[in-house]
Design a protein around this motif. Sequence first.
Motif, PDB file in Angstrom:
ATOM      1  N   LYS A   1       0.840  -1.195   0.000  1.00 47.32           N
ATOM      2  CA  LYS A   1       0.000   0.000   0.000  1.00 47.32           C
ATOM      3  C   LYS A   1       0.872   1.241   0.000  1.00 47.32           C
ATOM      4  N   ILE A   2       0.230   2.381  -0.254  1.00 47.25           N
ATOM      5  CA  ILE A   2       0.892   3.684  -0.227  1.00 47.25           C
ATOM      6  C   ILE A   2       0.199   4.527   0.834  1.00 47.25           C
ATOM      7  N   THR A   3       0.971   5.184   1.681  1.00 46.54           N
ATOM      8  CA  THR A   3       0.384   6.054   2.695  1.00 46.54           C
ATOM      9  C   THR A   3       1.075   7.412   2.664  1.00 46.54           C
ATOM     10  N   ASP A   4       0.405   8.416   3.249  1.00 48.25           N
ATOM     11  CA  ASP A   4       1.073   9.697   3.420  1.00 48.25           C
ATOM     12  C   ASP A   4       1.935   9.619   4.677  1.00 48.25           C
ATOM     13  N   LEU A   5       2.597  10.699   5.043  1.00 41.31           N
ATOM     14  CA  LEU A   5       3.527  10.667   6.171  1.00 41.31           C
ATOM     15  C   LEU A   5       2.820  10.533   7.512  1.00 41.31           C
ATOM     16  N   LEU A   6       1.497  10.661   7.511  1.00 43.53           N
ATOM     17  CA  LEU A   6       0.711  10.474   8.737  1.00 43.53           C
ATOM     18  C   LEU A   6       0.135   9.067   8.828  1.00 43.53           C
ATOM     19  N   GLY A   7       0.462   8.231   7.841  1.00 46.89           N
ATOM     20  CA  GLY A   7      -0.003   6.848   7.865  1.00 46.89           C
ATOM     21  C   GLY A   7      -1.350   6.620   7.220  1.00 46.89           C
ATOM     22  N   ARG A   8      -1.902   7.631   6.568  1.00 44.84           N
ATOM     23  CA  ARG A   8      -3.211   7.487   5.915  1.00 44.84           C
ATOM     24  C   ARG A   8      -3.021   6.916   4.518  1.00 44.84           C
ATOM     25  N   GLU A   9      -3.767   5.866   4.207  1.00 52.42           N
ATOM     26  CA  GLU A   9      -3.616   5.204   2.913  1.00 52.42           C
ATOM     27  C   GLU A   9      -4.059   6.138   1.785  1.00 52.42           C
TER      28      GLU A   9
END
Length: 259
Positions: A226-234
């Motif tokens: 998966k890919i997430t932003d730096l806050l861990g949101r997919e």
Amino acid sequence: MKKLLIFTTHSILFSTLVAQTIPTVTNPATGRTWMDRNLGASQVATSVTDEFAYGDLYQWGRYADGHQARTSSTTSVLATNNAPNHPDFILANSDWLAIPEEDLWQGVSGTNNPCPLGFRIPTEEEFETERLSWTSNDAAGAFGSPLKLTLAGARSRMTGAFGNIGTFVGYRTSAVNGSQTRLMGISLSIAMMGDRDKADGNCVRCILDEASTTVEEIHVEKQLVKITDLLGRETTCKPNIPLLYIYDDNTVEKKMIIE
């Protein structure tokens, strides 16, 4: 015409990349081979308080789903199965699972083994054997050993707060003792095995499984999970934004596509 530039840095260098071997160290006194750093650490420790060698803090039995990151958020909702499907550190009185499971970290085939291919969580006996080879039974002996163990602190199961960084560390083992698990605790003055609740956050140092022939034979054809932003949101792949690409071999790449 648009020009795409991709800049990649490896933010977690604890696992095998394609066509590369896993960095290891062998203790000649015990004959056992280990990863040369904690899971999540970016380098081999240069001192007992080297923050770049501290690594992540795992709840016992959980996979590398993001909860182990020192920047992860917290939740007080217990998991209903052994794959919570979120990156939050779960706050709990004892166990992060609503219904306890005791076979999540046993061996290379353990359900949630967070170690790279061919490696596993060490047993209590294996960590004890390492301790007995140290020149002193304390943090100095732990760092002076081939494993270069650090005082990385721990994370509270009750509040999610970090504590004892620079003065204590707990290293997880696969052993279960009733509702708790066994852990190698190391402080400035002593090192010894003790019990620790599953929901606490502690370090992991993986050991090469005896069934593996040579480290050089262990490779991973990694697949993007998966890919997430730096806050861990997919999220999905987006230009001009730094994102985390999480693979099935426990590696994480930080990428930004410049468009």
